[in-house]
Write a protein that holds these residues in place. Structure first.
Motif, PDB file in Angstrom:
ATOM      1  N   ASN A   1       0.812  -1.229   0.000  1.00 36.29           N
ATOM      2  CA  ASN A   1       0.000   0.000   0.000  1.00 36.29           C
ATOM      3  C   ASN A   1       0.844   1.277   0.000  1.00 36.29           C
ATOM      4  OD1 ASN A   1      -2.392  -1.594   0.143  1.00 36.29           O
ATOM      5  ND2 ASN A   1      -2.146  -1.719   2.377  1.00 36.29           N
ATOM      6  N   PHE A   2       2.145   1.140  -0.255  1.00 38.42           N
ATOM      7  CA  PHE A   2       3.009   2.319  -0.335  1.00 38.42           C
ATOM      8  C   PHE A   2       3.777   2.297  -1.656  1.00 38.42           C
ATOM      9  CE2 PHE A   2       2.816   1.527   4.313  1.00 38.42           C
ATOM     10  CZ  PHE A   2       2.203   2.719   4.695  1.00 38.42           C
ATOM     11  N   PRO A   3       4.025   3.457  -2.262  1.00 40.32           N
ATOM     12  CA  PRO A   3       4.734   3.489  -3.544  1.00 40.32           C
ATOM     13  C   PRO A   3       6.236   3.261  -3.383  1.00 40.32           C
ATOM     14  CG  PRO A   3       4.291   5.717  -2.809  1.00 40.32           C
ATOM     15  CD  PRO A   3       3.627   4.800  -1.815  1.00 40.32           C
ATOM     16  N   ILE A   4       6.846   2.798  -4.456  1.00 43.63           N
ATOM     17  CA  ILE A   4       8.298   2.726  -4.582  1.00 43.63           C
ATOM     18  C   ILE A   4       8.676   3.515  -5.822  1.00 43.63           C
ATOM     19  CG2 ILE A   4      10.282   1.232  -5.034  1.00 43.63           C
ATOM     20  CD1 ILE A   4       8.848  -1.006  -3.537  1.00 43.63           C
ATOM     21  N   TYR A   5       9.585   4.495  -5.647  1.00 42.13           N
ATOM     22  CA  TYR A   5      10.111   5.257  -6.782  1.00 42.13           C
ATOM     23  C   TYR A   5      11.613   5.030  -6.842  1.00 42.13           C
ATOM     24  CZ  TYR A   5       5.657   7.664  -6.101  1.00 42.13           C
ATOM     25  OH  TYR A   5       4.324   7.946  -5.933  1.00 42.13           O
ATOM     26  N   PHE A   6      12.105   4.766  -8.052  1.00 40.98           N
ATOM     27  CA  PHE A   6      13.533   4.508  -8.248  1.00 40.98           C
ATOM     28  C   PHE A   6      13.983   5.266  -9.486  1.00 40.98           C
ATOM     29  CE2 PHE A   6      16.762   1.209  -6.923  1.00 40.98           C
ATOM     30  CZ  PHE A   6      17.796   1.691  -7.702  1.00 40.98           C
ATOM     31  N   THR A   7      14.481   6.486  -9.269  1.00 40.20           N
ATOM     32  CA  THR A   7      14.999   7.290 -10.369  1.00 40.20           C
ATOM     33  C   THR A   7      16.507   7.428 -10.203  1.00 40.20           C
ATOM     34  OG1 THR A   7      14.935   9.521  -9.401  1.00 40.20           O
ATOM     35  CG2 THR A   7      12.836   8.587 -10.158  1.00 40.20           C
ATOM     36  N   ASP A   8      17.130   8.106 -11.139  1.00 38.77           N
ATOM     37  CA  ASP A   8      18.592   8.206 -11.121  1.00 38.77           C
ATOM     38  C   ASP A   8      19.108   8.864  -9.848  1.00 38.77           C
ATOM     39  OD1 ASP A   8      21.215   7.996 -12.136  1.00 38.77           O
ATOM     40  OD2 ASP A   8      21.125  10.070 -12.809  1.00 38.77           O
ATOM     41  N   LYS A   9      18.432   9.954  -9.431  1.00 36.28           N
ATOM     42  CA  LYS A   9      18.921  10.699  -8.265  1.00 36.28           C
ATOM     43  C   LYS A   9      17.828  10.912  -7.217  1.00 36.28           C
ATOM     44  CE  LYS A   9      22.549  13.095 -10.813  1.00 36.28           C
ATOM     45  NZ  LYS A   9      22.192  12.563 -12.154  1.00 36.28           N
ATOM     46  N   TYR A  10      16.815  10.100  -7.254  1.00 43.91           N
ATOM     47  CA  TYR A  10      15.797  10.148  -6.201  1.00 43.91           C
ATOM     48  C   TYR A  10      15.171   8.768  -6.055  1.00 43.91           C
ATOM     49  CZ  TYR A  10      11.702  11.213  -3.419  1.00 43.91           C
ATOM     50  OH  TYR A  10      10.751  11.219  -2.427  1.00 43.91           O
ATOM     51  N   ILE A  11      15.229   8.262  -4.826  1.00 37.93           N
ATOM     52  CA  ILE A  11      14.623   6.967  -4.504  1.00 37.93           C
ATOM     53  C   ILE A  11      13.693   7.171  -3.319  1.00 37.93           C
ATOM     54  CG2 ILE A  11      15.088   4.650  -3.600  1.00 37.93           C
ATOM     55  CD1 ILE A  11      17.737   4.706  -5.109  1.00 37.93           C
ATOM     56  N   GLU A  12      12.549   6.531  -3.375  1.00 35.36           N
ATOM     57  CA  GLU A  12      11.614   6.603  -2.251  1.00 35.36           C
ATOM     58  C   GLU A  12      11.053   5.223  -1.972  1.00 35.36           C
ATOM     59  OE1 GLU A  12       8.775   9.859  -2.213  1.00 35.36           O
ATOM     60  OE2 GLU A  12       7.209   8.510  -1.439  1.00 35.36           O
ATOM     61  N   VAL A  13      11.078   4.843  -0.704  1.00 39.23           N
ATOM     62  CA  VAL A  13      10.493   3.573  -0.283  1.00 39.23           C
ATOM     63  C   VAL A  13       9.926   3.750   1.115  1.00 39.23           C
ATOM     64  CG1 VAL A  13      12.715   2.718   0.587  1.00 39.23           C
ATOM     65  CG2 VAL A  13      10.907   1.084   0.001  1.00 39.23           C
ATOM     66  N   THR A  14       8.780   3.155   1.360  1.00 38.73           N
ATOM     67  CA  THR A  14       8.061   3.339   2.618  1.00 38.73           C
ATOM     68  C   THR A  14       7.746   1.982   3.232  1.00 38.73           C
ATOM     69  OG1 THR A  14       7.051   5.381   1.827  1.00 38.73           O
ATOM     70  CG2 THR A  14       5.978   4.316   3.690  1.00 38.73           C
ATOM     71  N   THR A  15       7.801   1.916   4.563  1.00 43.08           N
ATOM     72  CA  THR A  15       7.412   0.717   5.285  1.00 43.08           C
ATOM     73  C   THR A  15       6.377   1.043   6.345  1.00 43.08           C
ATOM     74  OG1 THR A  15       8.173  -1.127   6.683  1.00 43.08           O
ATOM     75  CG2 THR A  15       9.322   0.967   6.913  1.00 43.08           C
ATOM     76  N   GLN A  16       5.542   0.074   6.603  1.00 45.65           N
ATOM     77  CA  GLN A  16       4.535   0.205   7.657  1.00 45.65           C
ATOM     78  C   GLN A  16       5.205   0.246   9.035  1.00 45.65           C
ATOM     79  OE1 GLN A  16       1.484  -2.848   9.598  1.00 45.65           O
ATOM     80  NE2 GLN A  16       1.079  -2.574   7.425  1.00 45.65           N
ATOM     81  N   MET A  17       4.616   0.994   9.970  1.00 44.63           N
ATOM     82  CA  MET A  17       5.199   1.142  11.314  1.00 44.63           C
ATOM     83  C   MET A  17       4.118   1.091  12.394  1.00 44.63           C
ATOM     84  SD  MET A  17       8.402   1.447  12.124  1.00 44.63           S
ATOM     85  CE  MET A  17       9.908   1.319  11.186  1.00 44.63           C
ATOM     86  N   LYS A  18       3.182   0.192  12.288  1.00 42.11           N
ATOM     87  CA  LYS A  18       2.119   0.111  13.290  1.00 42.11           C
ATOM     88  C   LYS A  18       2.628  -0.575  14.559  1.00 42.11           C
ATOM     89  CE  LYS A  18      -1.756   0.072  10.024  1.00 42.11           C
ATOM     90  NZ  LYS A  18      -2.912  -0.702   9.501  1.00 42.11           N
ATOM     91  N   ASP A  19       2.062  -0.183  15.696  1.00 44.06           N
ATOM     92  CA  ASP A  19       2.334  -0.835  16.996  1.00 44.06           C
ATOM     93  C   ASP A  19       3.829  -0.943  17.276  1.00 44.06           C
ATOM     94  OD1 ASP A  19      -0.421  -1.244  17.408  1.00 44.06           O
ATOM     95  OD2 ASP A  19      -0.353  -3.070  16.193  1.00 44.06           O
ATOM     96  N   SER A  20       4.536   0.167  17.090  1.00 47.68           N
ATOM     97  CA  SER A  20       5.984   0.091  17.253  1.00 47.68           C
ATOM     98  C   SER A  20       6.528   1.374  17.849  1.00 47.68           C
ATOM     99  CB  SER A  20       6.649  -0.178  15.894  1.00 47.68           C
ATOM    100  OG  SER A  20       6.419   0.907  15.018  1.00 47.68           O
ATOM    101  N   MET A  21       7.713   1.268  18.402  1.00 48.26           N
ATOM    102  CA  MET A  21       8.520   2.409  18.780  1.00 48.26           C
ATOM    103  C   MET A  21       9.912   2.168  18.240  1.00 48.26           C
ATOM    104  SD  MET A  21       8.876   1.767  22.946  1.00 48.26           S
ATOM    105  CE  MET A  21       7.218   2.343  23.266  1.00 48.26           C
TER     106      MET A  21
END
Length: 929
Positions: A165-185
């Motif tokens: 449910n999160f996007p992944i972007y992989f470009t030459d000079k910009y990368i974005e990746v997201t992970t879930q963080m429920k019930d955590s510290m």
């Protein structure tokens, strides 16, 4: 929210003004790509990666797969950073508790660091590498669907990492990746000065020369680069470590109990996971093993240190040394900051101001009052120095892409070059410089490498021939390479912010200042500056395809590279155990250097935040760490300094350090507040009583794990323990509850509290009072020692029979503090060596063979006639332990349980001390209840 039209309006107006006054005659204004904006348009309509095929699968759960980019209908191409259309996904099982998830281009050609020394790499460990034994399980999308990856703990189904449910972007000079963080510290993601438990916010990771407190606003990180975090699953109380193995600049957007997003300006997506249990120490040890562990410091450096930028001559050094001796303040090293150098030039001493005879007297260790010399070495090499001439001959300096000559910056000595620690000649160049300092009849025992982010007093570099127009173009073109995203952030801080022009026509300098805009090369080197690009001789990186690495690639590795060069030079100079204090560090630096938290202010807040900073660096694998006691900058009040001396007495690295522009803050200067001196002496006497105990924790850990720990480390099941961030544990033995808030100046006392975790009991280190679970409050006088407690069931060895002013005069005689638990049992450990001052003795007996640790076990019971009997057993931890003679001449039994009560007893063995000189010893003693 960024007002883009406001930016354009201001900049257009600015250029118009410059043109009107004749500074700019023509300027074609098409668009101004301000860092942090170009990516917004792209992600708004961007497409996604689809799982195209599964390439391979293994029995242990490893797999590889191919992804293909599906373009969005309204997607707008990033001209400066095109999408990498096809990718390879790799999931590798390294052990049943360790795994790696990686996304690269198909040829794996992008700049990345090798997985071998000196960088972190996977060690071969015994592990049943079948899928059924893994502590984790994975799930990925189906072929033809939008790709996602999910990693779960098999036993609890908790999500460790999930891009679902999160996007992944992989470009030459910009990368974005997201992970879930429920019930955590989570804890970590440094280097930054903030609370230990990470709060929601946007956190930059880009090594900077700064003294900021990070409140979750981009651009507030400080000197180091450690993109790892320790995560606690709140529901199941399980821990694991995640390392993002990418060394480029990044911003991490974190929303508690929701998600965590990495936004990176290069490299690959590369995650390492270390999965353990409800003991956070176990996950951290797995991580430390991967990053090559940490080195042991020499024993003398465990003592107290005095330093100041502002000891301008050897007379001032003599005055400090004499006062420490006069007031009998324990200390082991007197430092010199940049003052001692000739014109602030590295590898020199200004003999007009620093009399070598005086210095030889201070640093003469054959004199009982002599101390160790620790001194600073900055990374910038002055242009008009002998070192610069030699460096040019050896071709070891970072090269400018603008001039194709050695890049010129500006630091303390003026114009400077910067060593390229990837160059094969750089190690020899650095060694020759440090060797020059050893030719004056004194020797650097501690080497302090500073400004190594690299810090630069001008943005990027000095280019004398660059025109004003080029400077403006350069500024608004961002940096080379042009980046679609600025990990330091861009924002309007208030409605009235404006741009300001600073011009100096004599030197044709241009500077644009805007409160909400921070260039990524602010106070560092141009990102397009070039490093050595040989095929097989690079110290840090070898180019296999002709690629020339730049500061864009290497910025976060600058301090790491200098640390390695300094370590190798120190070893070549004959230092067996090295003490190298580095300001900038990166993942794996602990294998080569130690660290302190850098510049800070003389305030309660900075003092308080020193505690989580030291805890963080214990996680990062640099446990011998401390903070500037009393603060570096600003006017340290007597009360702040007294409390900071108390707290700092249990820092792993303990140093009072002051700024050139601040009033003196040595403990003896507060004449109107004598409690600063008396408290300092008392609390440092406690440090020296514990010095060998403290050091044994480092030796016993053998390069893996933490020493200075948060309270919850030992009590992870107690949710309340997570809220007491200023209490800390030394190993699993001692708990400190420092006073970190102002008190009543009239009463000269502070109301303070200590929290004892659920089901536990601790004993006051000084008067042996028992404290059971819950919060206990009391008054702590300004003239006091650090509130300190021993955990029930522990044996602590101390040396309390004599006042010692230097660590080298501690003998081999100990007192055992035996703190019995509810079952009248306790345990501990100590070293079997009698001389901690000879590095060779420690190395041969404790490091190479790891055979100098013994375990102590005490069991007490009440016999007839109310006679309480204790049996103490000695057992070696490993086979073939080398035993040198250790003497026990006093026992302090605390918490002996009998007849429903708790008793204490001190037993002196002066006339007949116990001798520990072999394995399987047993001692018995008794006392009347």
């Amino acid at each position: 929210m960024i007002n883009k039209s406001k930016i354009c309006y201001i900049l257009t107006s600015l250029l118009a003004v410059l043109a009107a006054v004749g500074i700019i005659y023509s300027f074609k204004f098409i668009s101004i790509g301000i860092q942090g904006h170009q990516i917004d348009k792209f992600v708004k309509h961007a497409g996604y990666y689809q799982l195209n095929q599964i390439e391979s699968q293994s029995e242990d759960g490893s797999f590889t797969a191919i992804l293909s980019w599906v373009k969005g209908k309204k997607e707008k191409e990033l001209n400066s950073s095109p999408v990498v259309k096809d990718l390879r996904v790799t999931f590798k099982v390294d052990a049943n508790d360790e795994c790696q998830f990686k996304i690269t281009d198909l040829s794996n050609s992008r700049f990345h660091l090798p997985e071998n020394e000196p960088y972190p790499f996977t060690k071969q460990r015994f592990s049943k590498k079948q899928q059924e034994f893994n502590l984790f399980e994975t799930e990925i999308s189906q072929v033809g669907q939008k790709f996602y990856f999910e990693l779960r703990r098999k036993s609890t189904k908790e999500i460790i990492f999930s891009t679902k449910n999160f996007p992944i972007y992989f470009t030459d000079k910009y990368i974005e990746v997201t992970t879930q963080m429920k019930d955590s510290m989570i804890f970590g993601l440094g280097d930054r000065r903030t609370d230990f438990l990470l709060k929601s916010g946007k956190y930059s990771l880009w090594t900077r020369d700064a003294a900021d407190i990070d409140n979750g606003t981009p651009g507030k990180e400080i000197y180091g680069f450690h993109p790892m975090y320790l995560r606690r699953d709140i529901v199941n109380n399980q821990f694991q470590v995640t390392l993002f193995r990418n060394y480029y600049g990044m911003q991490v957007d974190y929303e508690q109990n929701s998600h965590l997003t990495y936004k990176v300006i290069g490299g690959n997506i590369d995650f390492k996971f270390f999965i353990s249990d409800s003991n956070p120490e176990n996950s951290i040890k797995l991580y430390h093993n991967y990053i090559n562990g940490w080195i042991l410091h020499p024993f003398w450096s465990s003592g107290f240190h005095q330093c100041r930028w502002g000891y301008k001559n050897s007379d001032m050094l003599m005055d400090v040394w004499n006062n420490y001796n006069k007031y009998e303040i324990p200390f082991d090293s007197l430092w010199t900051d940049i003052d001692y150098m000739y014109k602030y030039q590295d590898f020199t001493i200004d003999f007009e101001r620093f009399n070598i005879t005086q210095m030889q007297q201070i640093y003469n260790l054959s004199d009982p009052n002599g101390v160790h010399w620790s001194s600073i070495v900055d990374v910038g090499i002055a242009l008009d120095s002998d070192a610069a001439e030699k460096g040019l001959e050896m071709n070891v300096f970072i090269q400018s892409a603008k001039t194709n000559q050695s890049l010129i910056g500006k630091v303390w000595p003026g114009k400077t070059y910067f060593p390229d620690f990837n160059h094969p000649n750089s190690t020899e160049f650095w060694y020759d410089g440090l060797k020059n300092l050893s030719s004056y009849g004194i020797s650097q025992d501690g080497i302090w490498i500073d400004m190594n982010e690299f810090s630069n007093f001008v943005p990027g570099e000095l280019v004398p021939s660059e025109s004003l127009v080029e400077k403006i173009k350069s500024f608004f073109a961002i940096d080379q390479p042009a980046l679609p995203f600025n990990p330091l952030g861009i924002y309007f801080s208030n409605q009235n912010s404006i741009f300001k022009i600073q011009l100096n026509n004599q030197i044709n300098m241009f500077q644009l200042i805007y409160e909400g805009l921070q260039r990524i090369d602010h106070k560092t080197l141009s990102l397009d500056s070039k490093h050595y690009s040989g095929y097989d001789q690079g110290i840090l990186y070898n180019s296999s395809n002709g690629y020339i690495p730049t500061q864009y690639d290497f910025h976060n590795l600058n301090g790491f590279g200098e640390g390695i060069a300094t370590y190798k030079a120190a070893q070549k100079l004959g230092k067996k155990l090295t003490f190298i204090l580095s300001r900038s560090t990166a993942v794996g630096s602990g294998r080569y250097v130690q660290h302190w938290n850098g510049d800070g202010y003389s305030t309660w807040e900075y003092m308080k935040l020193s505690i989580p900073s030291i805890m963080n660096f214990n996680m990062y694998g640099i446990p011998f760490n401390g903070d500037d006691i009393c603060g570096l900058m600003g006017d340290a009040t007597a009360e702040v300094c007294a409390r900071w001396q108390q707290l700092g007495s249990l820092y792993p690295f303990s140093r009072n350090h002051n700024n050139n522009d601040a009033p003196s803050q040595e403990p003896y200067v507060f004449k109107d507040h004598p409690y600063v001196l008396s408290s300092t002496i008392k609390t440092l006497n406690v440090r020296y009583q514990l010095l060998k105990f403290y050091y044994h924790l480092f030796v016993k850990a053998n390069g893996l794990g933490t020493i200075f720990r948060p309270l919850f480390w030992s009590f992870s099941n107690d949710d309340n323990a997570y809220t007491y961030e200023t209490q800390f544990m030394v190993g699993d033995y001692l708990m400190a509850a420092p006073v970190v808030q102002p008190g009543n100046a009239i009463k000269q006392s502070t109301h303070s509290c200590v929290y004892i975790p659920k089901g536990e009991s601790f004993y006051n280190f000084y008067d042996y009072t028992e404290y059971k679970e819950g919060e206990h409050c009391y008054e702590v006088p300004f003239d006091s020692v650090l509130p300190l407690y021993i955990k029930s069931g522990k044996i602590v060895h101390i040396q309390d029979k004599q006042k010692v002013l230097r660590s080298r005069f501690l003998d081999n005689t100990f007192t055992l503090m035996i703190v019995l638990d509810e079952n009248n049992y306790s345990s501990g450990s100590m070293l079997t060596i009698d001389d901690y001052n000879r590095d060779e003795n420690i190395i041969s007996n404790c490091i190479q063979n790891y055979n100098c640790v013994i375990d102590l076990f005490a069991q007490g019971k009440l016999n007839e006639n109310n006679l309480f009997q204790v049996e103490l057993r000695i057992q070696q931890e490993k086979q073939n332990t080398t035993y040198q003679i250790i003497l026990i001449d006093k026992l302090i039994v605390i918490g002996a349980k009998a007849n429903g009560k708790s008793y204490q007893k001190t037993i002196n063995l002066n006339t007949n001390p116990w001798i520990i000189d072999r394995n399987d010893l047993q001692f018995n003693f008794s006392f009347q209840i």
